[in-house]
Scaffold this active site. Structure first.
Site, short mmCIF file in Angstrom:
data_model
loop_
_atom_site.label_atom_id
_atom_site.label_comp_id
_atom_site.label_asym_id
_atom_site.label_seq_id
_atom_site.Cartn_x
_atom_site.Cartn_y
_atom_site.Cartn_z
N TYR A 59 0.32 -14.71 -33.83
CA TYR A 59 0.90 -14.18 -32.72
C TYR A 59 2.45 -14.52 -32.43
CZ TYR A 59 2.55 -13.95 -27.65
OH TYR A 59 3.13 -13.56 -26.65
N LYS A 79 6.08 -12.54 -32.73
CA LYS A 79 6.96 -12.42 -31.63
C LYS A 79 8.35 -12.85 -32.17
CE LYS A 79 6.84 -11.28 -27.96
NZ LYS A 79 6.79 -9.83 -27.19
N ASP A 81 2.80 3.39 -22.92
CA ASP A 81 1.94 2.38 -22.99
C ASP A 81 0.83 2.89 -23.90
OD1 ASP A 81 1.06 -0.60 -21.25
OD2 ASP A 81 -0.30 0.55 -22.65
N ASN A 109 3.69 -19.87 -19.99
CA ASN A 109 2.61 -19.14 -19.67
C ASN A 109 2.80 -18.59 -18.14
OD1 ASN A 109 1.80 -20.94 -21.80
ND2 ASN A 109 -0.30 -20.25 -21.54
N THR A 135 8.38 -14.87 -25.75
CA THR A 135 7.71 -16.09 -25.28
C THR A 135 8.31 -17.43 -25.95
OG1 THR A 135 5.49 -16.93 -25.87
CG2 THR A 135 6.17 -15.61 -27.41
N ASP A 136 7.85 -18.43 -25.07
CA ASP A 136 8.33 -19.62 -25.63
C ASP A 136 7.51 -20.18 -26.75
OD1 ASP A 136 5.78 -20.20 -24.63
OD2 ASP A 136 6.12 -21.85 -23.20
N GLU A 137 6.39 -19.37 -27.23
CA GLU A 137 5.85 -20.01 -28.49
C GLU A 137 6.42 -19.73 -29.60
OE1 GLU A 137 1.65 -18.77 -28.58
OE2 GLU A 137 1.31 -18.86 -26.46
P1 NAD Z 1 -0.77 -7.80 -22.01
O1 NAD Z 1 -1.70 -7.98 -23.14
O2 NAD Z 1 -1.55 -8.25 -20.67
O3 NAD Z 1 -0.08 -6.34 -21.85
C1 NAD Z 1 0.19 -5.72 -23.06
C2 NAD Z 1 0.47 -4.39 -22.73
O4 NAD Z 1 1.24 -3.61 -24.10
C3 NAD Z 1 -0.99 -3.51 -22.44
O5 NAD Z 1 -0.75 -2.42 -21.46
C4 NAD Z 1 -1.17 -2.64 -23.71
O6 NAD Z 1 -1.80 -1.49 -23.56
C5 NAD Z 1 0.42 -2.49 -24.62
N1 NAD Z 1 0.32 -2.29 -25.74
C6 NAD Z 1 0.01 -3.01 -26.77
N2 NAD Z 1 0.14 -2.42 -27.97
C7 NAD Z 1 0.83 -1.30 -27.79
C8 NAD Z 1 1.38 -0.43 -28.58
N3 NAD Z 1 1.17 -0.39 -29.83
N4 NAD Z 1 2.06 0.65 -28.07
C9 NAD Z 1 2.39 0.66 -26.80
N5 NAD Z 1 1.62 -0.22 -25.69
C10 NAD Z 1 1.18 -1.08 -26.32
O7 NAD Z 1 0.50 -8.58 -22.16
P2 NAD Z 1 1.13 -9.47 -21.03
O8 NAD Z 1 0.63 -10.92 -21.04
O9 NAD Z 1 1.54 -8.68 -19.88
O10 NAD Z 1 2.53 -9.78 -21.73
C11 NAD Z 1 3.59 -8.83 -21.75
C12 NAD Z 1 4.86 -9.38 -22.78
O11 NAD Z 1 5.14 -10.58 -22.31
C13 NAD Z 1 4.54 -9.52 -24.22
O12 NAD Z 1 5.59 -9.17 -25.03
C14 NAD Z 1 4.16 -11.06 -24.37
O13 NAD Z 1 4.48 -11.52 -25.60
C15 NAD Z 1 5.18 -11.59 -23.27
N6 NAD Z 1 4.76 -12.90 -22.83
C16 NAD Z 1 3.64 -13.22 -22.14
C17 NAD Z 1 3.48 -13.96 -21.29
C18 NAD Z 1 2.01 -14.65 -20.69
O14 NAD Z 1 1.79 -15.67 -20.21
N7 NAD Z 1 1.26 -13.50 -20.70
C19 NAD Z 1 4.22 -15.30 -21.09
C20 NAD Z 1 5.48 -15.10 -22.11
C21 NAD Z 1 5.88 -13.79 -22.87
O1 DAU Z 2 3.24 -19.58 -23.60
C1 DAU Z 2 3.21 -17.99 -23.49
C2 DAU Z 2 2.03 -17.48 -23.90
O2 DAU Z 2 1.00 -17.97 -23.10
C3 DAU Z 2 1.98 -16.02 -24.17
O3 DAU Z 2 3.21 -15.61 -25.03
C4 DAU Z 2 0.73 -15.68 -24.32
O4 DAU Z 2 0.86 -14.14 -24.35
C5 DAU Z 2 -0.31 -15.95 -23.65
O5 DAU Z 2 -1.54 -15.57 -23.85
C6 DAU Z 2 0.04 -17.67 -23.51
O6 DAU Z 2 -0.70 -18.16 -24.55
P1 DAU Z 2 -1.83 -19.30 -24.42
O7 DAU Z 2 -2.33 -19.45 -25.61
O8 DAU Z 2 -1.06 -20.54 -24.17
O9 DAU Z 2 -2.82 -18.87 -23.61
P2 DAU Z 2 -4.23 -18.86 -23.23
O10 DAU Z 2 -4.67 -18.54 -21.65
O11 DAU Z 2 -4.93 -18.24 -24.40
O12 DAU Z 2 -4.54 -20.48 -23.38
C7 DAU Z 2 -4.13 -21.22 -22.51
C8 DAU Z 2 -4.52 -23.05 -22.95
O13 DAU Z 2 -5.68 -22.92 -22.77
C9 DAU Z 2 -4.33 -23.03 -24.64
O14 DAU Z 2 -4.00 -24.37 -24.59
C10 DAU Z 2 -5.70 -22.66 -24.99
C11 DAU Z 2 -6.61 -23.23 -23.75
N1 DAU Z 2 -7.95 -22.44 -23.66
C12 DAU Z 2 -7.82 -21.08 -23.73
C13 DAU Z 2 -8.88 -20.29 -23.45
C14 DAU Z 2 -8.57 -18.38 -23.49
C15 DAU Z 2 -9.31 -23.13 -23.67
O15 DAU Z 2 -9.35 -24.26 -23.71
N2 DAU Z 2 -10.35 -22.37 -23.65
C16 DAU Z 2 -10.28 -20.85 -23.33
O16 DAU Z 2 -11.36 -20.24 -23.34
#
Ligand code: NAD
Ligand code: DAU
Length: 355
Positions: free
Chosen positions: A159, A163, A37, A188, A134-136
């Site tokens: 983003y 992905k 990381d 999410n 991700t589903d995005e």
């Molecule tokens: P996060 O941002 O919380 O964590 C990302 C981690 O990756 C951090 O620890 C960061 O330090 C590390 N990182 C970033 N750039 C790096 C690099 N160049 N080299 C090494 N490490 C690096 O993300 P998350 O929400 O835990 O998501 C993890 C994975 O799951 C991602 O691939 C994301 O696309 C995917 N994902 C997230 C969600 C969600 O809702 N959070 C949903 C679906 C998929």
């Molecule tokens: O669907 C999976 C994705 O979910 C992951 O791949 C991403 O890493 C993760 O960040 C998340 O993406 P979203 O853009 O859906 O998550 P976020 O929490 O940023 O936003 C959720 C919803 O809320 C989105 O419709 C935007 C809205 N939002 C978000 C923020 C931060 C607001 O209305 N206000 C805010 O301040």
């Protein structure tokens, strides 16, 4: 110590990665887990405190974009598998600074694929490259319909485009070089240890501090929310039991319009903070919409359910309350992020080396 298997986990100090490691390091004592990381703003070693004394866990600070560092790590450990989570993950940041996403999410994934291909050149038997996505990548839905594994890719933010690109590269390495790969696309996640830039932890923190809750656009955007530990369980299952070459969609069967979720959160917060009903909701402030905001995501998780028997285990209302409890009970975790102190854990534990 001799291990039966050595796995590389990337991004293990982030939100989902730390849940995956907490689950798998304890569950598989005969496997060595090496967490690579970079510790960007989103990486937090506080998230992994409870693994500090585990014999089968090692932390390496490094950047997946650094080709040599990644290659050297594969030479040193001779990994049998990779669970690749490291990414730039926040859509809003990708709108501000797309290049960071191209570097980490595309080039970083390429470096890992190349290093794995080199390290596994004598044969792919027993090897696996698991890419967490991700589903995005599927774009946006109208009022009806669900994303299935067959839905065409249609990413619409830097983003999601980065992905999607990494997903295509992973599949290309399977088709071209025969690399054993598996991909999952999840909706999410919510739960403990999520960086307070994402909707739920940001709003919890703002409510505690009586700050406005910035709702983008009309607030009627829809997301499908999944308890993060259920995602970690799915990743474990797919890694060990999934069919090589396949893609699995993971979702919560749990769609919420943002404004409905926010109202639910506000009412939980009023109760927990012993405030009059309506106090938190009064902080709701409609603000300018996110550029290119995807209207609705919803996952069809039928395949992972039928093939691997996976189902979400936590109901959303309960999970949301447990999430609120965690952030309220761990206010020091948030304080250390706000003050920037969480960044000093690495120096304290490992010295300045590699920083
Ligand atoms: P996060 O941002 O919380 O964590 C990302 C981690 O990756 C951090 O620890 C960061 O330090 C590390 N990182 C970033 N750039 C790096 C690099 N160049 N080299 C090494 N490490 C690096 O993300 P998350 O929400 O835990 O998501 C993890 C994975 O799951 C991602 O691939 C994301 O696309 C995917 N994902 C997230 C969600 C969600 O809702 N959070 C949903 C679906 C998929
Ligand atoms: O669907 C999976 C994705 O979910 C992951 O791949 C991403 O890493 C993760 O960040 C998340 O993406 P979203 O853009 O859906 O998550 P976020 O929490 O940023 O936003 C959720 C919803 O809320 C989105 O419709 C935007 C809205 N939002 C978000 C923020 C931060 C607001 O209305 N206000 C805010 O301040």
């Amino acid at each position: 110590m001799n291990f039966e298997r050595k796995l590389l986990v990337t991004g293990g100090a982030g939100f989902i990665g730390s849940h995956v490691l907490r689950l798998m390091v304890k569950k598989y004592p005969e496997t060595l887990f090496v967490n690579l990381d970079k510790l960007t703003y989103a990486g937090n070693l506080d998230n992994l405190k409870d693994l500090a004394d585990s014999n089968n866990y090692a932390f390496v600070r490094g950047d997946i974009v650094d080709e040599k560092a990644v290659g050297d790590l594969f030479l040193k450990y001779q990994f049998d598998g990779v669970i690749h989570l490291a990414a730039e993950s926040h859509v809003d940041r990708s709108i501000e600074d797309p290049m960071a996403f191209i570097k980490t999410n595309i080039l970083g994934t390429m470096n890992l694929l190349n290093a794995a291909r080199d390290a596994w050149k004598d044969g792919f038997d027993g090897k696996l490259f698991y890419h967490v996505s991700t589903d995005e990548v599927y774009g946006t839905l109208g009022e009806t319909g669900l994303f299935t594994e067959e839905t065409s890719y249609d990413p619409r933010s830097p983003y999601s485009a980065s992905k999607a690109s990494s997903d295509h590269l992973v599949r290309a390495y399977m088709h071209t070089y025969g690399m054993p790969v598996v991909i999952s696309n999840c909706s999410n996640n919510y739960g403990s240890h999520q960086f307070p830039e994402k909707l739920i932890p940001l709003f919890i923190d703002n409510i505690v501090n009586n700050k406005p809750l910035p709702v983008y656009g009309d607030g009627k955007y829809t997301r499908d929310w999944l308890w993060v530990h259920d995602h970690a369980l799915a990743i474990d299952l797919i890694f060990h039991k999934g069919t090589t070459g396949e893609t699995y969609n993971i979702g919560g069967f749990n769609e919420w319009k943002n404004i409905d979720l926010i109202n639910e959160l506000c009412s939980i917060m009023d109760k927990k903070l012993d405030r009059e009903a309506g106090t938190s909701a009064a902080l709701i402030t409609y603000v300018k919409d996110r550029a290119g905001h995807d209207r609705r995501y919803a996952i069809d998780a039928d395949k992972i359910n039928k093939e691997l028997g996976w189902m979400p285990t936590v109901k959303f209302e309960q999970g949301l309350e447990k999430t609120v409890d965690w952030y309220l009970d761990n206010s020091d975790w948030l304080d250390r992020i706000r003050s920037g102190e969480y960044k000093s854990v690495y120096e304290k534990q490992y010295g300045k080396m590699g920083a």
